[in-house]
Design an enzyme around this catalytic site. Sequence first.
Site, short mmCIF file in Angstrom:
data_model
loop_
_atom_site.label_atom_id
_atom_site.label_comp_id
_atom_site.label_asym_id
_atom_site.label_seq_id
_atom_site.Cartn_x
_atom_site.Cartn_y
_atom_site.Cartn_z
N LYS A 103 8.58 -18.45 -4.06
CA LYS A 103 7.77 -19.63 -4.34
C LYS A 103 8.10 -20.72 -3.32
O LYS A 103 9.27 -20.99 -3.06
CB LYS A 103 8.06 -20.10 -5.78
CG LYS A 103 6.98 -20.97 -6.38
CD LYS A 103 7.06 -21.04 -7.89
CE LYS A 103 6.02 -22.00 -8.43
NZ LYS A 103 5.86 -21.95 -9.88
N GLU A 138 2.45 -20.60 -26.38
CA GLU A 138 2.16 -21.67 -27.31
C GLU A 138 1.98 -21.17 -28.75
O GLU A 138 2.39 -21.84 -29.70
CB GLU A 138 0.89 -22.43 -26.88
CG GLU A 138 1.05 -23.27 -25.63
CD GLU A 138 0.95 -22.50 -24.32
OE1 GLU A 138 0.65 -21.28 -24.38
OE2 GLU A 138 1.17 -23.10 -23.26
N ARG A 149 -4.45 -22.94 -27.67
CA ARG A 149 -3.94 -21.58 -27.83
C ARG A 149 -3.33 -21.35 -29.22
O ARG A 149 -3.31 -20.24 -29.72
CB ARG A 149 -2.83 -21.33 -26.81
CG ARG A 149 -3.28 -20.92 -25.46
CD ARG A 149 -3.67 -19.47 -25.48
NE ARG A 149 -4.46 -19.14 -24.32
CZ ARG A 149 -3.95 -18.66 -23.18
NH1 ARG A 149 -2.66 -18.47 -23.06
NH2 ARG A 149 -4.76 -18.39 -22.18
C1 LIG Z 1 -1.58 -21.49 -21.68
C2 LIG Z 1 -0.95 -22.23 -20.55
N1 LIG Z 1 0.22 -22.89 -20.76
C3 LIG Z 1 0.80 -23.56 -19.75
C4 LIG Z 1 0.23 -23.60 -18.51
C5 LIG Z 1 0.85 -24.42 -17.40
N2 LIG Z 1 1.27 -23.60 -16.27
C6 LIG Z 1 0.54 -23.51 -15.15
S1 LIG Z 1 1.22 -22.50 -14.02
C7 LIG Z 1 2.54 -22.20 -15.01
C8 LIG Z 1 3.63 -21.31 -14.52
C9 LIG Z 1 3.11 -20.00 -14.12
O1 LIG Z 1 4.15 -19.22 -13.60
P1 LIG Z 1 3.80 -17.89 -12.85
O2 LIG Z 1 2.75 -17.15 -13.57
O3 LIG Z 1 5.07 -17.18 -12.58
O4 LIG Z 1 3.13 -18.39 -11.50
P2 LIG Z 1 3.82 -19.12 -10.25
O5 LIG Z 1 3.42 -20.55 -10.35
O6 LIG Z 1 5.30 -18.93 -10.34
O7 LIG Z 1 3.23 -18.48 -9.08
C10 LIG Z 1 2.44 -22.88 -16.22
C11 LIG Z 1 3.43 -22.87 -17.28
C12 LIG Z 1 -0.98 -22.91 -18.34
N3 LIG Z 1 -1.64 -22.91 -17.18
N4 LIG Z 1 -1.53 -22.23 -19.37
#
Ligand SMILES: Cc1ncc(C[n+]2csc(CCOP(=O)(O)OP(=O)(O)O)c2C)c(N)n1
Length: 629
Positions: free
Chosen positions: A280, A365, A393
Amino acid sequence: MVLEMIRKENDIKKLDEGQLKELAGEIRQFLIEKISRTGGHLASNLGVVELTMALHLTLDFPEDKLIWDVGHQSYTHKLLTGRKDGFDDLRKYGGMSGFPKRKESPCDAFDTGHSSTSISAGLGYVAARELLGQDHSVVSVIGDGSLTGGMAYEALNNASRLKSNFIIVLNDNNMSISENVGGMSKYLSGLRTAQAYTDLKKGVEDTLKRIPGRGDRIVSQIRKTKSGIKQLLVPGMFFEDMDITYLGPVDGHDIRKLLKVFNEAKRVDHAVLVHVITKKGKGYAPAEKDPAKFHGPGPFDIETGEPKASGGPDTYTQVFSKVLTDIGRRDDKVVAITAAMADGTGLASFAKHFPQRFFDVGIAEEHAMTFAAGLAAGGMKPVFAVYSSFLQRAYDQTLHDVCLQDLPVVIAVDRAGLVGSDGETHQGVFDLSFLTMIPNMTVISPKNRWEMADMLRFAVDFQHPVAVRYPRGAAYEGMRQFRAPIEYGKSEVLYEEEDIAVIFVGHMAELADSVRRSLKETGYSCSLINARFVKPLDTELLEELAKDHSLFVTIEENVLTGGFGEQVMDYVLRAALDVHVRNIGIPDEYVEHGNVEVLRKETGLDRETVVKQVVTDYLRLMENNEKGN
Ligand SMILES: Cc1ncc(C[n+]2csc(CCOP(=O)(O)OP(=O)(O)O)c2C)c(N)n1
């Protein structure tokens, strides 16, 4: 510039290996420069440059379907599908979205924004393909963070024993927004250190065969066991045991290796998961060092990595953070829960002070809400801090697990109202409607920073389910002189006059106050009421107000349907009060991305539009009264 040669989808296929290398560097440079000006998702996008390029070299667009989980990492995909110019207006009103949008390009197969949906959507595409007799590829890309969400497992369960090709790419950077959590994350860590499956299998077989005299026999015996040698040696058995072929782990920054594994994956005649390891923030030192800070930064200085705008008054989130930590100090029954948003919700401070009473459950959630219900039933005082749009959710869990049992769970509903540049998927404009219809639920919303603190204290002491709703951004520091104690079910009368009563919800205080001042300047008499409780409604006050007011104006940053205003209107009708009601709120449509002030103007939540509407209503009312007389 190689990037200049990419004008539309599939153009990347014309490049040679040297040019591909250059392109990766140029894309990173481009993203850093653009996002440093507009803000947006940086670290996740820097991590998937080669992965996206390899997918574009493997697939044909728009025939093949590529689905991005969350979609915040789709910037390179946008660049490779002819949307380079869109980055000047990224996330601005009328400009390009920061997420995949089918209406933006035929190469965006599915709209996303909330996590853990990509495997389900991909499976749907696969089923449609089979039923329609088509033969394109379907690829879902999901991050290790998003793989903590329950929906992903429901879909994997469903993907088992699939009879045709479906490629799931697991983009594993060991990070959610902040550090990833939980058992799956630990499991993936184990896999990450394993060598690629095929290499390993061959290596072990060769070693076993070399055992003098017995080697060949051992290998053939192991092969005869239930799942053969895989059982003992293969990484990814969690997936393999569900009949989802596991390929990897593969270096996600090595295009040649990625191409090899994707071509292999395309030949599998069922579901296949390709485990890709990425970094990342790759290629920008400040983001590599602190990927959480660069997950979704505002504009920043490229040299230093520091935000361009900083300081200013506390946000509601910061007030929440400070007050909850303070409450936690005095009451050791208070526990805090987040679904992977410790920084965003301000719970990081509580976590630091009371690590044992803090729970990051991953992007889950639904689980978080029922977990909170269990904590409450077990005698604790849980506070679940969650963004309004992600609370969607956990609807059944709120209704069935928390409210049905009337459990004292505090839902701290952050980012309620218009959130701005993240757009349609993230606007928090439905919670008042979907929460107030649940029995046993109480919904409150503060007008300024001091009321935020008072309401949070009230909520933690309250013995029933309660949602405290507050927006993104700076906490209002006006109306400090009004700080009557919070009393269950009671609104707060700020200015008492007659004729028109403006009744507002929470952070609409500032708008409501300016509307009142404008009306007064034009000679109208106008009361101002802070609803405080969206549920239960202060019907006693409505009855009182109806005696000397002819027009109620409700203002809320929530959809009108099922919102506060409709409930006021409903009560006025049912109680046959002699008063006209005008509801101001978000119309029945999804609000796109853009600056919040611009969006408010577009949705009619600005002073000018509201005043005009109220004056029109009032004049018509007077006219009708005259006719009636
Ligand atoms: C239901 C939901 N909860 C929280 C989020 C906020 N959110 C956006 S990206 C993320 C992290 C995602 O991590 P990952 O899938 O590993 O992707 P990366 O950013 O590390 O590439 C979160 C918690 C979301 N988009 N959807």
